[in-house]
Design a protein around this motif. Structure first.
Motif, PDB file in Angstrom:
ATOM      1  N   LEU A   7       0.846  -1.189   0.000  1.00 47.43           N
ATOM      2  CA  LEU A   7       0.000   0.000   0.000  1.00 47.43           C
ATOM      3  C   LEU A   7       0.884   1.241   0.000  1.00 47.43           C
ATOM      4  O   LEU A   7       0.656   2.190  -0.763  1.00 47.43           O
ATOM      5  CB  LEU A   7      -0.856  -0.037   1.266  1.00 47.43           C
ATOM      6  CG  LEU A   7      -2.188   0.680   1.281  1.00 47.43           C
ATOM      7  CD1 LEU A   7      -3.124   0.144   0.224  1.00 47.43           C
ATOM      8  CD2 LEU A   7      -2.839   0.505   2.666  1.00 47.43           C
ATOM      9  N   GLN A  33       2.502   2.254  -3.207  1.00 52.80           N
ATOM     10  CA  GLN A  33       1.624   2.803  -4.245  1.00 52.80           C
ATOM     11  C   GLN A  33       1.292   4.264  -4.005  1.00 52.80           C
ATOM     12  O   GLN A  33       0.724   4.925  -4.864  1.00 52.80           O
ATOM     13  CB  GLN A  33       0.278   2.049  -4.271  1.00 52.80           C
ATOM     14  CG  GLN A  33       0.357   0.554  -4.253  1.00 52.80           C
ATOM     15  CD  GLN A  33       0.907  -0.009  -5.532  1.00 52.80           C
ATOM     16  OE1 GLN A  33       0.653   0.514  -6.613  1.00 52.80           O
ATOM     17  NE2 GLN A  33       1.702  -1.055  -5.428  1.00 52.80           N
ATOM     18  N   ARG A  34       1.548   4.727  -2.785  1.00 52.70           N
ATOM     19  CA  ARG A  34       1.091   6.056  -2.416  1.00 52.70           C
ATOM     20  C   ARG A  34       2.051   7.147  -2.852  1.00 52.70           C
ATOM     21  O   ARG A  34       3.243   6.943  -2.901  1.00 52.70           O
ATOM     22  CB  ARG A  34       0.951   6.133  -0.892  1.00 52.70           C
ATOM     23  CG  ARG A  34      -0.313   5.526  -0.378  1.00 52.70           C
ATOM     24  CD  ARG A  34      -0.670   6.237   0.908  1.00 52.70           C
ATOM     25  NE  ARG A  34      -1.961   5.778   1.399  1.00 52.70           N
ATOM     26  CZ  ARG A  34      -2.099   4.818   2.322  1.00 52.70           C
ATOM     27  NH1 ARG A  34      -1.039   4.250   2.838  1.00 52.70           N
ATOM     28  NH2 ARG A  34      -3.304   4.460   2.721  1.00 52.70           N
ATOM     29  N   ARG A  35       1.510   8.322  -3.103  1.00 49.91           N
ATOM     30  CA  ARG A  35       2.360   9.488  -3.291  1.00 49.91           C
ATOM     31  C   ARG A  35       2.805   9.949  -1.919  1.00 49.91           C
ATOM     32  O   ARG A  35       1.985  10.108  -1.027  1.00 49.91           O
ATOM     33  CB  ARG A  35       1.573  10.607  -3.971  1.00 49.91           C
ATOM     34  CG  ARG A  35       1.412  10.416  -5.461  1.00 49.91           C
ATOM     35  CD  ARG A  35       0.330  11.318  -6.034  1.00 49.91           C
ATOM     36  NE  ARG A  35      -0.584  10.536  -6.867  1.00 49.91           N
ATOM     37  CZ  ARG A  35      -0.280  10.104  -8.100  1.00 49.91           C
ATOM     38  NH1 ARG A  35       0.872  10.387  -8.634  1.00 49.91           N
ATOM     39  NH2 ARG A  35      -1.145   9.386  -8.797  1.00 49.91           N
TER      40      ARG A  35
END
Lengths: 376, 376
Positions: B201, B204-206
């Motif tokens: 997770l 995938q995050r900025r």
């Protein structure tokens, strides 16, 4: 067993069978409850890591719903036959049955990733759910990769929990039966994965090989769906060798019939019945015995049609209808139907020779028909 | 513990530590043998399905080689501490230790699919092996999908066999200790998967969130690599609560240090030492605490560089060198090194308070240093 609608190349709405005595509501309810309780209880360990894990549990919970619990029912009937009692199964038996269903859930989640299937039991597959989640939250990277990765993890969690569930159940079993039960449980898991590899391999190859497709049917379906659940029940109930062998022979016949029926439903099935779009197997280009037989018997024109249209994801209703027609006209459908009839008839004869109480025989007889028709 | 080469932004060839007393050759040999025997024995069930399955077994066998068996060693030392004996472990202990290593193999095979890693322990990853096989045999469909699917299956088989191995081992254990051991085994497997999801997770995050990265470190590394192997040993040896708590505190410190060292090696490590290309983590754009700290402390120029170059798969040696320089100049490297020093120092203090025989203390002391340096 009328199959005239399939023979006309249209969808089969229903098989003309009463709801089987195979799956009884009380057992299914206990199995369902135990599967969901396991996800809840083990899930607390997961959400203790972070509440961001909640969607993972939700996906597992939702994927766990809607199963027909045929395998669990066969474990229970197998045990009843061995125990020579037609009674409510004790917690150890239901625990192993529920563990098998949880394992099956894991296998489906992983299979759907491998096959890139979008629907399962009428709802989006787990990898598809997280692919959408990726897009919805505007994540970086490829949404499809994220979906596959999370589904792999959801499957891994369910594999682990299935194992924990079976181990807990076995601790309640009399020690003399633990080893035999574990042997079936370990073989079952190993063999279905081996069958899945063979299937994968076959799907990548040019041209179909009937012997390999038959072997896939044996390991991915006949043994896994019918024979080994019965043998799990047999081991739990301490069945003698004769009964185990009887279960085996019966289970292999019924299981093969089950898979052949599934192949027919994958082409002719009603979406309401199968939970998958009509003709899905043809659009996906799935190599089944049915299609392989048609290829073998097709004339030049039919072969061109099969070659062009099987595996075309955008097949419209018209071309789908023509493909179905080819499967019928080549005699492939008839050959598969005949094989099913033979298998089911032989399974009934085998059943007559089994030393089990009458209610067990009746349930398994209904399994022979119901599995073959996949209506249970 | 000199780290001057890293501080200069060059590769770290070796940490100045003697080979630890943590991993003893005799135990490692027994664990290796048991892992390979399990693959052979269970593999016979697989090749009985078809000899076309042989490549699957070969892949499992090859992937099983070359591990450092740190986790197995910690199980054995944890057991020795609990049993208050510095003796050869019995078969139940070695069985659980080998089961953990086989589980770890499965987790690595699946992780490599999720991360799309090409190399592991200096050799091609399982999915890469089958991707090449697909091309070599001129199969239809996407080679990468086939590789991922087969690697998923190889991982699933190893998960199943790890479970079978542990279950076999537990049947040799005195019954009063089975439940506690199983609890650790189940939690360990569940928590590492939860940690892996959180890591996925986060990747995938900025933008990176330090608290989430710390939690990933706790669950994917500290607990899984050090604390829980010790607790498995503790359960096998019937350790009292005080020792279990002592192991926990020690293990979490050492395990965090281990991961932070791994983050440094992922950027500055010598390929001969890590089995991965130099600077791999930076080319992959892996979000580690090290990189997150650098982002937080970077000035505008440094931030542009980090933003542009981290995650660029084609980073040349020159730009890689400049990135490393930024990690050093922002003070991120120093902060991580300091944290490692603190953790290792605290671990040694905790160790002094543990009620274990001297050889166990010495081995764990060496683990504290060796794990932190990842040289054992």
């Amino acid at each position: 067993m009328t199959t005239h609608r399939a023979v006309e190349g249209r969808e089969v709405a229903h098989a003309p069978l009463q709801e089987g005595r195979l799956v009884d509501a009380a057992t299914t309810a206990r199995v369902d409850r135990l599967v969901l309780e396991t996800i809840e209880r083990r899930g607390r360990t997961v959400t203790a890591v972070s509440d961001e894990l909640e969607p993972v549990l939700r996906a597992a919970r939702e994927a766990a719903g809607g199963g027909k619990r045929i395998r669990a029912a066969l474990v229970v009937w197998g045990w009843r036959g061995a125990a020579s009692r037609s009674v409510e199964p004790d917690d150890a038996v239901v625990g192993v049955a529920a563990g098998l269903e949880l394992f099956h859930l894991a296998a489906l989640v992983h299979d759907d990733v491998m096959d890139r299937s979008g629907l399962r039991r009428g709802r989006p597959t787990v990898h598809r759910v997280f692919e959408r989640e990726h897009r919805r939250r505007g994540f970086e990277g490829r949404a499809a990769d994220f979906g596959s990765a999370v589904a792999t993890l959801v499957g891994d969690l369910c594999l682990t929990w299935a194992d924990a569930l079976v181990s807990d159940a076995l601790r309640q079993l009399e020690p003399s039966r633990v080893e035999a039960t574990r042997r079936v449980w370990d073989d079952l898991r190993t063999e279905v994965m081996a069958g899945q590899y063979l299937d994968l391999l076959e799907q990548q190859r040019r041209g179909s090989r009937l012997d390999v497709l038959r072997r896939v049917t044996t390991y991915k379906s006949a043994k896994y769906t019918v024979e080994q659940p019965l043998l799990l029940g047999a081991a739990l109930g301490g069945a003698p060798a004769a009964l185990r062998e009887g279960y085996s022979a019966f289970g292999l016949d019924v299981g093969e019939a089950f898979q052949l029926r599934d192949d027919l439903l994958g082409v002719f099935g009603d979406p309401d019945l199968t939970g998958k779009p009509s003709g899905e197997d043809l659009r996906e280009g799935k190599r089944t015995l049915l299609v392989a037989l048609a290829e073998r018997r097709a004339d030049a024109v039919q072969q061109r049609l099969l070659h062009r249209d099987v595996g075309d994801a955008h097949l419209d209703a018209d071309r789908l209808g023509r493909l179905r027609q080819v499967l019928v006209e080549t005699g492939a459908v008839r050959e598969v139907e005949q094989r099913i009839d033979e298998l089911v008839a032989r399974a009934h004869r085998r059943l007559a020779g089994l030393d089990v109480p009458q209610p067990v025989r009746a349930a398994l007889a209904s399994a022979a028909s119901a599995c073959a028709w996949r209506l249970a």
